[in-house]
Design an enzyme around this catalytic site. Structure first.
Site, short mmCIF file in Angstrom:
data_model
loop_
_atom_site.label_atom_id
_atom_site.label_comp_id
_atom_site.label_asym_id
_atom_site.label_seq_id
_atom_site.Cartn_x
_atom_site.Cartn_y
_atom_site.Cartn_z
N SER A 197 -9.90 -0.21 6.88
CA SER A 197 -9.31 -0.09 5.54
C SER A 197 -8.60 -1.32 5.02
O SER A 197 -8.21 -1.37 3.85
CB SER A 197 -8.35 1.10 5.49
OG SER A 197 -9.08 2.30 5.52
N LYS A 201 0.85 -1.20 0.00
CA LYS A 201 0.00 0.00 0.00
C LYS A 201 0.88 1.25 0.00
O LYS A 201 1.88 1.31 0.72
CB LYS A 201 -0.91 -0.02 1.23
CG LYS A 201 -2.00 1.06 1.21
CD LYS A 201 -2.94 0.90 2.42
CE LYS A 201 -4.02 1.96 2.45
NZ LYS A 201 -4.88 1.84 3.65
N SER A 218 -9.77 2.20 2.65
CA SER A 218 -8.87 2.91 1.76
C SER A 218 -7.94 2.01 0.97
O SER A 218 -7.41 2.41 -0.06
CB SER A 218 -8.03 3.90 2.57
OG SER A 218 -7.21 3.19 3.50
#
Ligand SMILES: [Mg+2]
Ligand SMILES: [Zn+2]
Lengths: 99, 502, 500
Positions: free
Chosen positions: C180, C81, C156
């Site tokens: 997330s 990420k 997210s």
């Protein structure tokens, strides 16, 4: 209703250093109002006897020994700078006094 | 600007008003590393060479507390007779400023590590004033900005600024007094005496360089006046940029006379930050902010609470050295000094130096005499502090020892000390280089003795006749002939030997 | 060679370590897959082919020299990420303000991956600074859910979950502040774990909400997540909130669970995490999952966590408050975007103009909200009260874990919605995190494991399992047992794709 005014949003934007547009002022005023209305219930739940929780882990006294660790070279420190001069970060003229 | 006088005569100020002081002192700790990262904590250095992702506030970087800084904070709190918090946290003080990499300062806020203490301050005439301490808390220093362009290199009129973050994150202890009231005309003196006492204390504890000129000790002076008989404090101003002990006194005195003039004229004092101007001893208003700052403090989530155990605090308490003023008292008793002798020692700033010289083996009276007299004159001549002279107590003790053993005369000893002060090396190196050793070779001395006796036969006869004290004249002649490089006692022995009076 | 992308991380590791394939081949297969499908999915913001292959080749050289693999995942590639710093590799956090920034240091998670010989394929897309539940708040365009490219992949960490579901990577790292990791896992039928707070170092994780953020493993199977979790977890002296305790044996727990016996395990169904606002198909899938757990031998009871209903409100005060402070550093002075530096503007103006330009609407909204909640005069009513609610939620968990070993609930109330559907309605968007937020507030561990497809729209549903702090192993045991009993879900996507 929390009723956040446009002026209050403008003040918040100033505190947060964001040059928001007039349209954003309106949008945010409405949305913040709506969100704050929804979350204001937190004030009705806990009595005075409930302590606040600031940390999710019950740790205390986490310290580092006072030993020098390698840091960044001047070049590495300045590599991402929008502007640099004489080994320093170059920034536009500063208006306010140091606090 | 009013048309009346901007300042009131000091005598009138203290007749009409009672001053109230509040002193905030920031002390940079002399730890090896910064408060929250492992970067070196040292003054100066090429810009941005003592930095890392943490103290540059880079995305993702996290602080970790320097344990030694916490110990220093607790020790300072204990020395100031404070309570030590059993549990406390850091908070974030949020405001934007380019010299602060994260745009929040990690600082203690409503949970200081030390609180409710006091410091007893001795004024010049010996009166003791107790200054109450509100709190001592930990925080971090900011970086430094250099303003380029414009006339003076100051912030106003600059075209741009250059930032160096070497100082960002250096550990600071902020020590805040409670309001100091009831001091009357002595308020400025009390302010100076407090900062002096604090400096001496911190120096004795070896937790900071306490150099006001380098900013490792900084004082902000809050001053307000209340009319005699009033029972509410007046509006205060906070004067910054006070960079010496003398300036502390001057700044307080100036603000008192300025406030009084404004108040007497029916005006009111604006709560503001003012900057002390060293050159003329005045203060000037800073730029006023349009809105009151809202720092939006909240507990620092990246750092866990500090909960000093009883044992830890007790261990630290055991490391607190004798308070400088207690030490002075003890020294007075131990050395049998009159009040006047002690005052000379204190006023010349020689107490520690003399003590250290005694520790290095010198007799107390000799050490005192060197520092209070000859070296004090040297400091005055060189326009420096006694402590900043380029000679160590150990070197002074060495000189004293050499005099004691007869290897140096007093006159030679002064020359040796001058050499050391001039950077020619330690005493032995100076003696070697300048050839200052006492003439101890008897045959060389005998020649001089014989010559002197021959030159003054009448004196020689007197000595032979039993008037031994007459030998002094011959000793003087020999000393003169050897340019002082002889041991007077040995010369005397040789004279008596020579005339057969021994 | 394209089969390689269909294998689990555990299978790939075995093939690499026994010399059946090389790590370079495995990495290249995934790079090829990315090249083929990422134009549609947009899981990646940056692909680091060279860096990944270099790591893979180093692993191969090691193995060829007869040395033991440096970790059980040596040579198995991963998608990272874009909120974790990577030295010399772009790290944007999905924000315009960090476009082009090359961090001068590695996050601890990044360093551990490198040390474990895990090739990092690239940086995955995300909602800007991890604020969002749909990955639509990325400054670089949304990620698409491989199950239906018109739908959100969750957020997210939508890039990380989509990269797994699209077989672009066998492993991924996410971060979870309010869900997330888990919500994207749920809506893509992958596995995602939010470790115990303090279990995985946050050093180098660009902070959204410091007291809630936690990086964690994402995979297509529970065992894969466990193997990755073991690589990244453990004490880090660079993070003061990192727990200095041994990491439980997670992969062992997963293997144990996969044997399908949950006798002696007490499972609590959280009464408050169901009902109004939950999609029918989600609730039916959840009921089926609970029945499955019973069949496996677990004792299931209903428990009440009375304050969970306030978790969302507390979260939407605490997280914005912390973010308003954490994001203050993006000020155009030291790194990142700077606009209007034309000599006519002061530093203060350049800061304000840059932040206006560099932040998207959701980030601005939360910064404003947090600034408000922390302001003098409002602190007690908002931030202070929210922190008290946090205490109550923590107590709810503690009481529940006195009765049961794990708690279960749906991971999200709804299946993945259409891109654009909730973009202008922040409150509706925030509801996605209603089940996942309590674990963040209390700091305990939680997992989302695929729970089949909703019977009404054929879209993925996740089962959330929650365990006490430091008992992350329970997630893996229960999750693996359920996974084994229910059978693979993501394979259905493969069938769908093949049928096209
Ligand atoms: Mg301060
Ligand atoms: Zn540093």
């Amino acid at each position: 209703m929390s009723n956040i005014s446009r002026d209050e949003v403008a003040h918040l934007a100033k505190l947060a250093r964001m040059a928001v547009t007039p349209e954003e002022l309106d949008t945010f005023a409405g949305q913040l109002d709506q969100i704050l209305d929804a979350v204001a219930e937190v004030g009705e739940v806990a009595g005075d006897d409930i302590p606040p929780t600031s940390h999710a882990v019950p740790l205390t006294n986490v310290f580092r020994t006072d030993e020098v660790r390698p840091g960044l070279s001047q070049d590495a420190a300045l590599a991402g700078a929008p502007a640099a001069e004489e080994g320093r970060f170059r920034v536009p003229r500063i208006l306010g006094e140091q606090q | 600007m009013t048309t009346t006088a901007e300042l009131m005569d000091y005598a009138e100020v203290v007749e009409r008003y009672d001053p109230v002081l509040g002193l905030e002192v920031h002390v940079e700790l002399s730890t090896k590393t910064k408060m929250f990262c492992g970067c070196p904590n040292s003054f100066g250095g090429d810009p941005n060479t003592h930095v890392c992702p943490v103290c540059l506030g880079m995305p993702g970087a996290l602080p970790v507390v320097n344990g030694t800084a916490v110990e220093s904070a607790i020790r300072i709190g204990l020395a100031l007779n404070c309570d030590i918090a059993q549990w406390c946290r850091f908070a974030r003080k949020n405001y934007f400023y380019p010299d602060m990499p994260k745009n929040f300062q990690t600082s203690q806020y409503d949970e200081p590590i030390a609180f409710d203490g006091h410091l007893d301050v001795v004024l010049d005439d010996g009166e003791v004033v107790r200054v109450d301490i509100e709190r001592a808390h930990m925080e971090e220093d900011t970086g430094k900005s250099l303003h380029v362009g414009g006339a003076t290199g100051r912030i106003h009129g600059a075209e741009h600024s250059l930032l160096d973050y070497n100082r960002a994150g250096v550990p600071l202890i902020e020590i805040v007094t409670k309001p100091i009231a009831g001091m009357g005309e002595r308020a400025p003196e009390v302010a100076r005496a407090y900062v002096t006492a604090l400096r001496d204390l911190l120096r004795a504890m070896d937790v900071s360089d306490v150099r006001m000129d380098q900013g490792s000790l900084r004082c902000d002076a809050n001053v307000s006046l209340m009319a005699k008989g009033a029972n509410e404090f007046g509006t205060r101003t906070e004067t910054k940029n006070v960079n010496s002990l003398r300036s502390v006194e001057r700044a307080v005195r100036y603000e008192m006379t300025r406030h009084a003039a404004v108040l007497a004229d029916g005006g009111s004092i604006k709560q503001e930050t003012r900057h002390f101007q060293e050159a003329d001893g005045t203060t000037a208003a800073g730029r006023t902010k349009e809105t009151a700052e809202d720092y939006r403090y909240f507990p620092e989530p990246d750092l866990v609470p500090i909960a000093p155990t009883r044992e830890w605090v007790d261990q630290l308490r055991a490391t607190i050295p004798e308070m400088p003023w207690q030490r002075r008292k003890r020294i007075q008793d131990d050395w049998n000094l009159t009040d006047e002798e002690l005052r000379d020692l204190v006023n010349t700033g020689a107490v520690d130096l003399v003590a250290a010289t005694v520790d290095a083996g010198a007799a107390q009276a000799d050490a005192r005499s060197w520092w209070v007299q000859y070296l004090n004159q040297a400091a005055t001549a060189r326009e420096t502090e006694l402590a900043d002279l380029a000679i160590t107590p150990a070197e002074v003790a060495r000189v004293i020892a050499l005099v004691g053993s007869g290897e140096l005369t007093h006159k030679l000893a002064r020359q040796v000390v001058d050499g050391v002060l001039d950077g020619e090396g330690d005493p032995d190196q100076v003696i070697e280089a300048r050839g200052l050793k006492v003439v101890s070779d008897d045959s060389a001395l005998l020649a001089a003795v014989d010559e002197a006796l021959a030159a003054q036969p009448d004196v020689a006869d007197k000595i032979r006749g039993g008037k031994v004290q007459a030998a002094g004249a011959i000793v003087g002649a020999v000393m003169k002939a050897t340019k002082g490089q002889a041991d007077a006692a040995r010369v005397r022995e040789l004279i008596l030997e020579r005339v057969g009076a021994a | 060679m394209s089969d390689l992308t269909r294998l689990t991380a555990a299978e790939l590791a075995e093939k690499i370590h026994t010399g059946e394939v090389t790590a370079a081949e495995v990495t290249q297969a995934h790079l090829d897959r990315i090249a083929a499908v990422d134009g549609d999915v947009h899981a990646f913001l940056h692909v680091d082919a060279e860096g990944a292959l270099e790591t893979a080749r180093a692993v191969d050289a090691d193995l060829a020299a007869g040395r033991a693999p440096v970790s059980p995942l040596a040579g198995v590639p991963l998608a990272l990420k874009d909120v974790l710093t990577t030295r010399g590799v772009p790290t944007t956090c999905g924000s315009k303000t960090l476009e082009g920034w090359l961090p001068p240091y590695d996050a601890t998670v990044t360093r551990r991956l490198r040390e474990a010989g895990v090739p990092v394929l690239g940086k995955t897309n995300m909602d800007e600074f991890a604020m969002g539940s749909s990955t639509e708040n990325s400054a670089y365009g949304p990620t698409h859910n491989p199950w239906d490219l018109d739908r959100i992949p969750g957020g997210s960490g939508g890039g990380s979950s989509a990269s797994l579901a699209a077989y672009e990577a066998p492993l991924a790292i996410g971060t979870d502040t309010g869900g997330s990791i888990r919500q994207p896992a749920a809506v893509t039928a992958t596995v995602g774990v939010k470790p115990t707070y303090g279990g995985v170092s946050r050093y180098g994780l660009v902070a959204f909400s410091s007291s809630l953020d936690q990086a964690g493993p994402c995979g297509r199977t529970v065992l894969d997540a466990a193997l990755l979790h073991e690589v990244i977890a453990g004490h880090d002296p660079m993070d003061a909130t990192s727990i200095d305790a041994p990491v439980p044996a997670l992969a062992d727990a997963a293997r144990e669970g996969a044997r399908g016996d949950l006798n002696g395990v007490k499972v609590g169904v959280v009464r408050e995490l169901s009902g109004d606002g939950y999609q029918g198909g989600v609730l039916r899938s959840f009921d089926a999952a609970v029945a499955q757990l019973k069949e496996l031998g677990a004792e299931v009871v209903e428990v009440s966590c009375p304050h969970f209903g306030y978790a969302l409100s507390a979260y939407y005060l605490i997280a914005p408050s912390e973010c308003s402070s954490n994001l203050a550093r993006f000020d155009a002075m030291r790194y990142g975007l700077r606009v209007a530096d034309d000599g006519s503007h002061s530093a203060e103006e350049v800061m304000s103009l840059t932040r206006e330009e560099g932040f998207g609407a959701e980030v601005k909204r939360r910064v404003m909200l947090g600034t408000y909640a922390l302001s003098s005069g409002y602190y007690d009513a908002y931030y202070g009260s929210a922190q008290k609610v946090r205490t109550l939620i923590t107590r709810d968990f503690a009481a529940a874990f006195e009765q049961v070993d794990v708690l279960v609930s749906p991971t999200t109330p709804v299946t993945p919605f259409k891109l654009g559907e909730k973009v202008d309605d922040p409150l509706a968007m925030y509801l996605n995190d209603i089940c996942s937020i309590p674990a963040n507030l209390a700091g305990n561990a939680a997992m989302s494991v695929p729970s089949g497809l909703s019977d009404e729209d054929g879209l993925p549903v996740g089962l959330q399992i929650m365990a006490p702090a430091l008992a992350d192993d329970r997630l893996y045991r229960v999750g693996a047992a359920y996974e084994a009993a229910r059978g693979p879900v993501l394979d259905k996507l493969g069938e769908l794709e093949a049928a096209k």
